[in-house]
Structures are given as structure tokens and as C-alpha cells.
Design a protein around this motif. Sequence first.
Motif, PDB file in Angstrom:
ATOM      1  N   MET A   1     -38.751  12.861  24.068  1.00  0.00           N
ATOM      2  CA  MET A   1     -39.436  12.693  25.328  1.00  0.00           C
ATOM      3  C   MET A   1     -39.192  11.288  25.859  1.00  0.00           C
ATOM      4  N   ILE A   2     -39.227  11.172  27.140  1.00  0.00           N
ATOM      5  CA  ILE A   2     -39.036   9.885  27.798  1.00  0.00           C
ATOM      6  C   ILE A   2     -40.347   9.544  28.491  1.00  0.00           C
ATOM      7  N   PHE A   3     -40.842   8.331  28.190  1.00  0.00           N
ATOM      8  CA  PHE A   3     -42.136   7.912  28.707  1.00  0.00           C
ATOM      9  C   PHE A   3     -41.992   6.791  29.713  1.00  0.00           C
ATOM     10  N   ASN A   4     -42.940   6.720  30.639  1.00  0.00           N
ATOM     11  CA  ASN A   4     -43.094   5.577  31.518  1.00  0.00           C
ATOM     12  C   ASN A   4     -43.835   4.527  30.696  1.00  0.00           C
ATOM     13  N   ALA A   5     -43.209   3.397  30.455  1.00  0.00           N
ATOM     14  CA  ALA A   5     -43.783   2.370  29.572  1.00  0.00           C
ATOM     15  C   ALA A   5     -45.133   1.840  30.060  1.00  0.00           C
ATOM     16  N   SER A   6     -45.322   1.788  31.367  1.00  0.00           N
ATOM     17  CA  SER A   6     -46.570   1.219  31.872  1.00  0.00           C
ATOM     18  C   SER A   6     -47.738   2.201  31.860  1.00  0.00           C
ATOM     19  N   SER A   7     -47.449   3.507  31.847  1.00  0.00           N
ATOM     20  CA  SER A   7     -48.550   4.471  31.909  1.00  0.00           C
ATOM     21  C   SER A   7     -48.588   5.439  30.728  1.00  0.00           C
ATOM     22  N   ASP A   8     -47.575   5.394  29.869  1.00  0.00           N
ATOM     23  CA  ASP A   8     -47.450   6.319  28.738  1.00  0.00           C
ATOM     24  C   ASP A   8     -47.384   7.785  29.169  1.00  0.00           C
ATOM     25  N   LYS A   9     -47.015   8.053  30.412  1.00  0.00           N
ATOM     26  CA  LYS A   9     -46.848   9.423  30.885  1.00  0.00           C
ATOM     27  C   LYS A   9     -45.425   9.891  30.604  1.00  0.00           C
ATOM     28  N   ILE A  10     -45.290  11.164  30.266  1.00  0.00           N
ATOM     29  CA  ILE A  10     -43.970  11.743  30.059  1.00  0.00           C
ATOM     30  C   ILE A  10     -43.294  11.892  31.416  1.00  0.00           C
ATOM     31  N   ILE A  11     -42.082  11.342  31.524  1.00  0.00           N
ATOM     32  CA  ILE A  11     -41.349  11.429  32.785  1.00  0.00           C
ATOM     33  C   ILE A  11     -40.067  12.243  32.630  1.00  0.00           C
ATOM     34  N   GLY A  12     -39.734  12.619  31.402  1.00  0.00           N
ATOM     35  CA  GLY A  12     -38.527  13.396  31.183  1.00  0.00           C
ATOM     36  C   GLY A  12     -38.341  13.731  29.721  1.00  0.00           C
ATOM     37  N   THR A  13     -37.249  14.447  29.450  1.00  0.00           N
ATOM     38  CA  THR A  13     -36.918  14.794  28.071  1.00  0.00           C
ATOM     39  C   THR A  13     -35.410  14.717  27.879  1.00  0.00           C
ATOM     40  N   ILE A  14     -35.022  14.552  26.636  1.00  0.00           N
ATOM     41  CA  ILE A  14     -33.628  14.630  26.232  1.00  0.00           C
ATOM     42  C   ILE A  14     -33.628  15.153  24.812  1.00  0.00           C
ATOM     43  N   ASP A  15     -32.669  16.020  24.505  1.00  0.00           N
ATOM     44  CA  ASP A  15     -32.620  16.559  23.152  1.00  0.00           C
ATOM     45  C   ASP A  15     -31.226  17.036  22.796  1.00  0.00           C
ATOM     46  N   LEU A  16     -31.057  17.265  21.504  1.00  0.00           N
ATOM     47  CA  LEU A  16     -29.876  17.940  20.980  1.00  0.00           C
ATOM     48  C   LEU A  16     -30.286  19.359  20.674  1.00  0.00           C
ATOM     49  N   HIS A  17     -29.463  20.322  21.053  1.00  0.00           N
ATOM     50  CA  HIS A  17     -29.736  21.695  20.684  1.00  0.00           C
ATOM     51  C   HIS A  17     -28.422  22.393  20.347  1.00  0.00           C
ATOM     52  N   HIS A  18     -28.554  23.596  19.812  1.00  0.00           N
ATOM     53  CA  HIS A  18     -27.385  24.337  19.311  1.00  0.00           C
ATOM     54  C   HIS A  18     -26.564  23.449  18.371  1.00  0.00           C
ATOM     55  N   ILE A  19     -27.263  22.761  17.483  1.00  0.00           N
ATOM     56  CA  ILE A  19     -26.581  21.890  16.521  1.00  0.00           C
ATOM     57  C   ILE A  19     -25.833  22.756  15.517  1.00  0.00           C
ATOM     58  N   ASP A  20     -24.549  22.491  15.392  1.00  0.00           N
ATOM     59  CA  ASP A  20     -23.672  23.211  14.470  1.00  0.00           C
ATOM     60  C   ASP A  20     -23.180  22.208  13.428  1.00  0.00           C
ATOM     61  N   SER A  21     -23.883  22.141  12.309  1.00  0.00           N
ATOM     62  CA  SER A  21     -23.554  21.162  11.261  1.00  0.00           C
ATOM     63  C   SER A  21     -22.189  21.427  10.645  1.00  0.00           C
ATOM     64  N   ASN A  22     -21.824  22.690  10.490  1.00  0.00           N
ATOM     65  CA  ASN A  22     -20.531  23.021   9.883  1.00  0.00           C
ATOM     66  C   ASN A  22     -19.363  22.485  10.705  1.00  0.00           C
ATOM     67  N   ASN A  23     -19.482  22.575  12.015  1.00  0.00           N
ATOM     68  CA  ASN A  23     -18.402  22.118  12.890  1.00  0.00           C
ATOM     69  C   ASN A  23     -18.701  20.771  13.531  1.00  0.00           C
ATOM     70  N   ARG A  24     -19.822  20.182  13.157  1.00  0.00           N
ATOM     71  CA  ARG A  24     -20.237  18.846  13.604  1.00  0.00           C
ATOM     72  C   ARG A  24     -20.240  18.700  15.129  1.00  0.00           C
ATOM     73  N   LYS A  25     -20.988  19.612  15.772  1.00  0.00           N
ATOM     74  CA  LYS A  25     -21.096  19.531  17.219  1.00  0.00           C
ATOM     75  C   LYS A  25     -22.481  19.978  17.661  1.00  0.00           C
ATOM     76  N   ALA A  26     -22.839  19.600  18.893  1.00  0.00           N
ATOM     77  CA  ALA A  26     -24.143  19.949  19.451  1.00  0.00           C
ATOM     78  C   ALA A  26     -24.081  19.832  20.962  1.00  0.00           C
ATOM     79  N   GLU A  27     -25.119  20.345  21.616  1.00  0.00           N
ATOM     80  CA  GLU A  27     -25.263  20.219  23.064  1.00  0.00           C
ATOM     81  C   GLU A  27     -26.383  19.234  23.370  1.00  0.00           C
ATOM     82  N   ILE A  28     -26.220  18.518  24.459  1.00  0.00           N
ATOM     83  CA  ILE A  28     -27.263  17.618  24.949  1.00  0.00           C
ATOM     84  C   ILE A  28     -27.902  18.262  26.177  1.00  0.00           C
ATOM     85  N   GLY A  29     -29.223  18.243  26.204  1.00  0.00           N
ATOM     86  CA  GLY A  29     -29.962  18.701  27.371  1.00  0.00           C
ATOM     87  C   GLY A  29     -30.895  17.602  27.831  1.00  0.00           C
TER      88      GLY A  29
END
Length: 113
Positions: A1-29
Motif C-alpha cells: 500500500m502507498i500512504f500519504n505521509a502527512s495523513s496516513d491515508k492510503i492513496i494507492g497500491t502496488i504489488d507483485l502477482h502471478h509470481i512464478d518462482s520456477n521461471n523467476r517472473k512476476a507481474e506488477i500491478g
Amino acid sequence: MIFNASSDKIIGTIDLHHIDSNNRKAEIGYWIHSSYAGQNIISKAVKILCAYSFEVLELNKLTIFADVENIPSNKVALKTGFQLVGTKRQDIIMYDQYRDMNEYYLLKSDFLQ
């Protein structure tokens, strides 16, 4: 999660998904509230997540999918060093209609140069 430092409110998200450890790849959202768009927050977060993914998780390839009409999201992918692979036509259904998605990738060797 991405927070606004001055208000501690969530302003966005970022994550890795569809992580494929065998092939060492993933998607960013990612997502950010419209009032924080255009401030390079997501671009900075993507770069940090890429560094973590390549250096700590030892992944080799990351992918970003962006709706062709989502210009800011496409700009983030390009600005952070991802290369356009192509467009997947009618790849997902959003708001009851098929959407075309641009596919971008970044390899560890390109990131670490």
C-alpha cells in the motif's frame, strides 16, 4: 500500500502477482488515487519494487499490463524502463466490455545496467 505521509491515508497500491518462482517472473500491478496522479509516486514505487524483485527475490523478468486507453499507466511502464511487447486485443472484460491491454516487460539484466 502507498500512504500519504502527512495523513496516513492510503492513496494507492502496488504489488507483485502471478509470481512464478520456477521461471523467476512476476507481474506488477499498481493503482493510485486520481488526486495523486502525475506526481511520480507510482514510478518511484515501481522502481523500488523492481529493485526488490530482482535483487532480493532474484526474479529475472517483470511484466506490466496496461489498458491501451490508460495513458498514465502506459507512461509509468515506459518511464521505468519497461519495453512494449505488444497489444493483447480484447484481453479482459472491464465495465462489461472487452479491453485491449498493452504488455510491457523488464529483464533483470536491463534493470541492473
